[in-house]
Write a protein that holds these residues in place. Sequence first.
Motif, short mmCIF file in Angstrom:
data_model
loop_
_atom_site.label_atom_id
_atom_site.label_comp_id
_atom_site.label_asym_id
_atom_site.label_seq_id
_atom_site.Cartn_x
_atom_site.Cartn_y
_atom_site.Cartn_z
N ASP A 1 0.85 -1.19 0.00
CA ASP A 1 0.00 0.00 0.00
C ASP A 1 0.89 1.25 0.00
O ASP A 1 1.82 1.34 0.81
CB ASP A 1 -0.89 -0.03 1.24
CG ASP A 1 -1.65 1.27 1.41
OD1 ASP A 1 -2.47 1.57 0.53
OD2 ASP A 1 -1.39 1.98 2.40
N LEU B 1 1.46 2.91 3.41
CA LEU B 1 2.30 2.09 4.29
C LEU B 1 3.76 2.13 3.81
O LEU B 1 4.69 2.15 4.61
CB LEU B 1 1.80 0.65 4.35
CG LEU B 1 0.47 0.46 5.09
CD1 LEU B 1 0.04 -1.00 5.07
CD2 LEU B 1 0.56 0.96 6.53
N LEU C 1 5.22 5.62 4.86
CA LEU C 1 5.47 5.67 6.31
C LEU C 1 6.68 4.82 6.68
O LEU C 1 7.52 5.22 7.49
CB LEU C 1 4.23 5.17 7.08
CG LEU C 1 2.99 6.07 7.05
CD1 LEU C 1 1.77 5.33 7.59
CD2 LEU C 1 3.24 7.35 7.84
N SER C 2 6.79 3.66 6.06
CA SER C 2 7.91 2.76 6.36
C SER C 2 9.22 3.35 5.87
O SER C 2 10.23 3.36 6.58
CB SER C 2 7.69 1.40 5.71
OG SER C 2 6.51 0.80 6.18
N VAL D 1 12.51 4.08 8.11
CA VAL D 1 13.76 3.35 7.91
C VAL D 1 14.86 4.28 7.38
O VAL D 1 16.03 4.14 7.73
CB VAL D 1 13.54 2.16 6.94
CG1 VAL D 1 14.85 1.47 6.60
CG2 VAL D 1 12.57 1.16 7.56
N GLU E 1 16.91 -0.48 1.89
CA GLU E 1 16.70 -1.29 3.09
C GLU E 1 15.21 -1.50 3.33
O GLU E 1 14.77 -2.61 3.67
CB GLU E 1 17.34 -0.61 4.31
CG GLU E 1 17.12 -1.43 5.57
CD GLU E 1 17.94 -0.96 6.76
OE1 GLU E 1 18.58 0.10 6.68
OE2 GLU E 1 17.93 -1.68 7.77
N LEU F 1 13.16 -5.13 3.43
CA LEU F 1 12.37 -5.59 4.57
C LEU F 1 10.92 -5.86 4.19
O LEU F 1 10.28 -6.78 4.71
CB LEU F 1 12.41 -4.55 5.70
CG LEU F 1 13.75 -4.36 6.40
CD1 LEU F 1 13.72 -3.15 7.34
CD2 LEU F 1 14.14 -5.61 7.18
N LEU F 2 10.38 -5.04 3.29
CA LEU F 2 8.96 -5.14 2.97
C LEU F 2 8.66 -6.12 1.84
O LEU F 2 7.50 -6.39 1.54
CB LEU F 2 8.41 -3.77 2.57
CG LEU F 2 8.11 -2.81 3.71
CD1 LEU F 2 7.53 -1.53 3.16
CD2 LEU F 2 7.15 -3.44 4.71
N SER G 1 16.25 -11.47 3.02
CA SER G 1 16.22 -10.04 3.31
C SER G 1 17.60 -9.39 3.16
O SER G 1 17.74 -8.33 2.53
CB SER G 1 15.65 -9.83 4.71
OG SER G 1 15.76 -8.49 5.07
N SER G 2 18.64 -10.01 3.72
CA SER G 2 19.99 -9.45 3.61
C SER G 2 20.46 -9.42 2.16
O SER G 2 21.09 -8.47 1.71
CB SER G 2 20.99 -10.29 4.41
OG SER G 2 20.92 -9.93 5.75
N TYR H 1 18.82 -6.63 0.31
CA TYR H 1 19.45 -5.36 0.67
C TYR H 1 20.74 -5.16 -0.13
O TYR H 1 20.96 -4.13 -0.75
CB TYR H 1 19.73 -5.34 2.17
CG TYR H 1 20.49 -4.13 2.65
CD1 TYR H 1 19.88 -2.89 2.73
CD2 TYR H 1 21.82 -4.24 3.05
CE1 TYR H 1 20.58 -1.78 3.19
CE2 TYR H 1 22.53 -3.13 3.50
CZ TYR H 1 21.90 -1.90 3.57
OH TYR H 1 22.60 -0.81 4.02
#
Lengths: 539, 334
Positions: free
Chosen positions: A66, A69, A72-73, A77, A82, A86-87, A129-130, A133
């Motif tokens: 969204d 969202l 805001l994230s 962060v 990054e 994460l998302l 995730s890593s 990134y």
Amino acid sequence: MEEFAALIDRLVYTGSRNAKLALIADYLRSTPDPDRGWALAALTDGLDFSAVKSGTIRTMMKDRVDPILWTLSRDFVGDTAECASLLWPEPLGHRDAAPGVAEAVSLLFDMKRTTVQAELPRLMDRLDSSGRYALLKMATGAMRIGVSARLGKVAFAQAFNVSVDDVEEYWHGLTPPYAELFAWAEGGEAPDTENMPLFRPFMLAHPLEETVVDMADYAAEWKWDGIRVQLVHAGIGVEAETRVYSRSGDDISATFPEMVEALSIPAVLDGELLVRGTHQGGEANERTQGGAASFNALQQRLGRKTVSKKMLSESPAFVRLYDALMIEGEDLRGLPWTERRARLEAFLPRLPADRFDISNIIAAGDFESLAEIRESTRDDAIEGLMLKRRDSPYVAGRRTGLWYKWKRDPLLIDCVLMYAQRGSGKRSSFFSDYTFGCWDGDPDEGAELLPVGKAYSGFTDAELKQIDRHVRQNTVNRFGPVRETEKILVFEVAFDSVHESKRHKSGLAMRFPRIHRIRWDKPAHEADRINTLKGLIRD
Amino acid sequence: MSPPFSWIRPDPHGIHVGPADCWIDPSKAVDKALVTHGHADHARGGHGQTVATPETLAIMKLRYNTADGATPVGYGETIRLPGGVDATYIPAGHVLGSAQILLEHAGEKVIVTGDYKRRADPTCPPFVVTPCDILITEATFGLPVFEHPPIADEMAKLLSALQSNPDRCVLVGAYALGKAQRVIAELRAAGHKDIIYLHGAMEKMCRLYEDFGIDLGPLALVADQVKDDMRGSIVICPPSALNDRWSRRLLDPITAMASGWMMVRQRARQRNVELPLVISDHADWNELTRTIEEVNPQETWITHGREEALLRWCQLTQRRARALSMVGYEDEDD
């Protein structure tokens, strides 16, 4: 990619330079070609993928999260790559094998603006995730993990126990994934770099300090306050190329295209890059139309990847030559300075006069008269003096006794400590970064302090402990890692120059401020005022 | 008849229960307080009467030296308040003694969660999902980037760092109430039997946990040791001591921190943390949203944290929600 991602994560969390070097060196030793070469290129900002930019990631994420969202994230962060890592929604079911660095690089190179939104997600789905990134950091070309190009080269030299000067010398002639460089470092042949516009490590100077030299053995010239550059022209015919390198060996040709055009004879030249500006300062030279503007004018042109026509005409660059390392294929580095200087003077008329002049030798019969000349100079384009041993060869780095720099005495001003922040590395538990201010009027009539600068150096370890204690005992406010202190401690601050700056509330920016003395004895209201500092502006 | 739920009113200083004239987790001193748990942003001294679990009351006595008007209520117990309000204390799974408070009045049910998590924690009973009309929830980690990993993964990271650096110690920054004891208990559960060294500020709270039957194994104070004895050991201190003078007494420590914020790399870097351990005593994004789904209230009120994102989620899933602007609730160190 897993090992590379683990390396990136560990580098993020490692503060000490030595520990970073060890981590990179380990990785380079234990990783096969070509993965390690691509990784090294990524670490040293040597990769650019035209289809993957920060905006690409935002677009990709807005199809999956969204938009509110996401925003805001992202704001929380503070890093698009990054936040996206994460998302990223984990793929359902089986995950395809993670790509190696080389495979990921090759896929990224193949992406086009029209295909990236289909292909990048497929690559993301293969990573954790890593890994995501590391992939996005690599793809957008801005690692920002505290690893400079230089650090990467030093780590390479450390990994294979070779000289970092040699690494520097070959580096710019080679392209990722640097297979020849690794082969050479592991005992193979030196890369064939003839006719390549390579960077040669600079010869550097020691501070003169208490040394007194005999002017019969040393020549003196001004130390100009620009940026030290090396201009290289090499290659034949269509292969011919000119590059401008900064002191750290970074290729800054794109920032100074007029200098690239100005050199078309094979040579490697050492000099100071300066700009002409409306505020003329510096020693007018018989070859040039005028002097150099202050460092502040030059600063407007630094760090740009493209330059506007307006900048080129308003602040044109030129190079004031110090030395010649090579001329028309002949390596002059082994010759004494007097001989190189003679060659340079003879070569100068072949260069365009609006782009090149030469740093004049200062006529001083003895050291005392040189000291007098130095004292009487307050020109803003001059940082001080250079003393060069007349018989010195051109050698990389700093060698004792060959070259000295003798900076002019710093300017001094009394400021009041306002804020302190914890340092990093071995200073991590001490308040070692100080923001200080001057009064904006008469402190006895309610004037306030305005911050004028920040300093991290100039004090001993024992003094650091004392200031640290002072900060702890006189904290009046905390903002995250920053402490506001009672405005009671006076620092005598030394600095090289001060300029107007719109970026600071006080309207002033100091160049190279450092703590000169701690004035435990001096009451804060006797510290200097902003107007005193303004009076020291010279551009 | 008064409008629905007019008996409960959010105020910047806490949640006020009108008919009983009492406050939940007030940030100022009041006559009568119902306290969810012992953290300083929820519990404070100076109230005339404090209603809380026995564990929370013991924590408050230790931390804030306050025991006046202490009224214990066990988990599952209901206390009748003036004005026809019933308050029931239900496990919240946050720290020792932490409770959600179920308030019932005139057939309406409101739950104040306090801080909570949905993961297993050897130091406190798990969160119990309880149906209600209004759920008043926290949102400390209310952003979809927060997905706390299984604690076993983080313990493995910690133990592997310890193993590969036998000449150093691992210094773990952990909130002195709750996080520190949970990390110790989880280390014990992972088979770590060595002495764990404590910063002085941790000692009494660890003893209190032990008094309530939580076995923390062999502990010793850093202050009583010489540097060399702590090689190859785990040392636990409050996060504020990580970069402080105190840590200079340790021999080349690996700096670790146990906190949900460690999910974000820059947060770890700002604290000079080399070994980030993503361990939180708060609900992560999925736990928050799952809790709202499972409790399925008519309305969700959000006390503190990243409330905008959780509000947005409620909007997207067509749930009624509002953010309360509460002051002073935030665990920067969690």
